[in-house]
Motif scaffolding. Sequence first.
Motif, PDB file in Angstrom:
ATOM      1  N   THR A 246       0.722  -1.647  -0.060  1.00  0.00           N
ATOM      2  CA  THR A 246      -0.118   0.029   0.049  1.00  0.00           C
ATOM      3  C   THR A 246       0.610   1.142   0.222  1.00  0.00           C
ATOM      4  OG1 THR A 246      -0.218   0.437   2.293  1.00  0.00           O
ATOM      5  CG2 THR A 246      -1.569  -1.517   1.557  1.00  0.00           C
ATOM      6  N   ALA A 247       0.156   2.207  -0.230  1.00  0.00           N
ATOM      7  CA  ALA A 247       1.100   3.180  -0.409  1.00  0.00           C
ATOM      8  C   ALA A 247      -0.294   4.290   0.987  1.00  0.00           C
ATOM      9  CB  ALA A 247       0.990   4.303  -1.723  1.00  0.00           C
ATOM     10  N   ASP A 248      -1.324   4.750   0.013  1.00  0.00           N
ATOM     11  CA  ASP A 248      -2.424   5.555   1.266  1.00  0.00           C
ATOM     12  C   ASP A 248      -3.033   4.538   1.591  1.00  0.00           C
ATOM     13  OD1 ASP A 248      -0.720   8.297   1.249  1.00  0.00           O
ATOM     14  OD2 ASP A 248      -1.785   8.470  -1.042  1.00  0.00           O
ATOM     15  N   CYS A 249      -4.019   3.303   0.487  1.00  0.00           N
ATOM     16  CA  CYS A 249      -4.605   2.701   0.609  1.00  0.00           C
ATOM     17  C   CYS A 249      -4.466   2.027   2.252  1.00  0.00           C
ATOM     18  CB  CYS A 249      -4.568   1.715   0.106  1.00  0.00           C
ATOM     19  SG  CYS A 249      -5.363   1.828  -2.277  1.00  0.00           S
TER      20      CYS A 249
ATOM     21  N   TYR B 222      -1.436   6.589  12.709  1.00  0.00           N
ATOM     22  CA  TYR B 222      -0.274   6.932  11.375  1.00  0.00           C
ATOM     23  C   TYR B 222      -1.120   7.468  10.164  1.00  0.00           C
ATOM     24  CZ  TYR B 222       3.088   5.385  15.229  1.00  0.00           C
ATOM     25  OH  TYR B 222       3.525   4.838  16.589  1.00  0.00           O
ATOM     26  N   CYS B 223      -0.581   8.718   9.457  1.00  0.00           N
ATOM     27  CA  CYS B 223      -0.831   8.690   8.227  1.00  0.00           C
ATOM     28  C   CYS B 223       0.505   8.391   7.358  1.00  0.00           C
ATOM     29  CB  CYS B 223      -1.071  10.330   8.475  1.00  0.00           C
ATOM     30  SG  CYS B 223      -1.961  10.849   6.833  1.00  0.00           S
ATOM     31  N   THR B 224       0.259   8.158   6.555  1.00  0.00           N
ATOM     32  CA  THR B 224       1.258   7.701   5.446  1.00  0.00           C
ATOM     33  C   THR B 224       1.896   9.572   4.360  1.00  0.00           C
ATOM     34  OG1 THR B 224      -0.458   7.314   3.609  1.00  0.00           O
ATOM     35  CG2 THR B 224       0.773   5.523   4.683  1.00  0.00           C
ATOM     36  N   TYR B 225       0.345  10.396   4.080  1.00  0.00           N
ATOM     37  CA  TYR B 225       0.104  11.224   3.516  1.00  0.00           C
ATOM     38  C   TYR B 225       1.197  12.308   4.008  1.00  0.00           C
ATOM     39  CZ  TYR B 225      -1.148  15.884   1.167  1.00  0.00           C
ATOM     40  OH  TYR B 225      -1.007  16.534   0.580  1.00  0.00           O
TER      41      TYR B 225
ATOM     42  N   LEU C 100      -5.902  -2.508  11.624  1.00  0.00           N
ATOM     43  CA  LEU C 100      -5.518  -1.581  10.031  1.00  0.00           C
ATOM     44  C   LEU C 100      -4.081   0.082   9.943  1.00  0.00           C
ATOM     45  CD1 LEU C 100      -9.712  -0.449  10.234  1.00  0.00           C
ATOM     46  CD2 LEU C 100      -9.043  -2.338   8.741  1.00  0.00           C
ATOM     47  N   GLY C 101      -3.911  -0.557   9.315  1.00  0.00           N
ATOM     48  CA  GLY C 101      -2.411  -0.259   9.333  1.00  0.00           C
ATOM     49  C   GLY C 101      -2.078   1.620   8.663  1.00  0.00           C
ATOM     50  N   PRO C 102      -0.949   1.892   8.558  1.00  0.00           N
ATOM     51  CA  PRO C 102      -0.878   3.629   8.333  1.00  0.00           C
ATOM     52  C   PRO C 102      -1.391   3.238   6.304  1.00  0.00           C
ATOM     53  CG  PRO C 102       1.073   2.128   9.139  1.00  0.00           C
ATOM     54  CD  PRO C 102      -0.077   1.406   8.914  1.00  0.00           C
TER      55      PRO C 102
END
Length: 261
Positions: free
Chosen positions: A98-101, A233-236, A150-152
């Motif tokens: 994943t990246a943002d998903c 945690y937020c990927t963005y 549910l991860g980052p």
Amino acid sequence: MHTWHWQTWDGRPYLTCSLLDRWPHGFFTQHFQSLSPQELTPILQPDAKTYRVRQVHGDRVLKTCDIDPVPPPPATPSLLPADGLITAAPQESVWVCTADCVPALVADSQTGQVAAVHAGWRGTAAQILPQTIAQFQREGSAIADLRVALGPAIAGAVYQVATAVAAEVGATLQPRLTAEDRTDLLTSLGQLPDTPILPDPEPGRVRLDVRRVNALQLAQLGLQPEQVAIAPYCTYQQPEYFFSYRRTGQKQVQWSGIVSL
């Protein structure tokens, strides 16, 4: 309620969740970008076989007995399309990128069986996580025995989408309304406690919390709050740890995996 812990391997950070303490697992950061799932599996469990699918933003769930283990590098794996993958035997590791998903790792506390799920907004609209839970139930799992982390992923506060997208995703939570009932649907969702729909200053746009939608889908299936953990945690917003397609426009990913008992 559930705690998230930073672990390190070879000086590189990755995340684990207390909800899944019994199972070797990890939500790996961008610092592991050079490593494939075959190379990440030994970090979790040296003897486990490695499985993954070709993610297509859909609702298909496969079992590891349906596919071949991923061969070691430099062989190129032949991957079947799916977005959920459930183990069929002990000592099997399943992986999603994943990246943002949303990367979701699921485990059954009685059977030891696990799954890895890729849930972007399209997969969430297609109810990929409920489809995965349904497969667990067909295997004999009880809802009360399931654990879901549910991860980052990209946080709702910064994830701007069209109202049509929010309505398509939100319609999974309001069976009496369809995505065509957009205004009523978004108004109804906005009244939920800890709503997944947040305002946006741009006309025709809202902010969408995809992880919250997945958590609400799980709640509708009967999972209790203590059975679900959401990574803070937020990927963005945290480029020091995570790739984000929305932030950079580059197709870079991080891996998340779990091993069956």
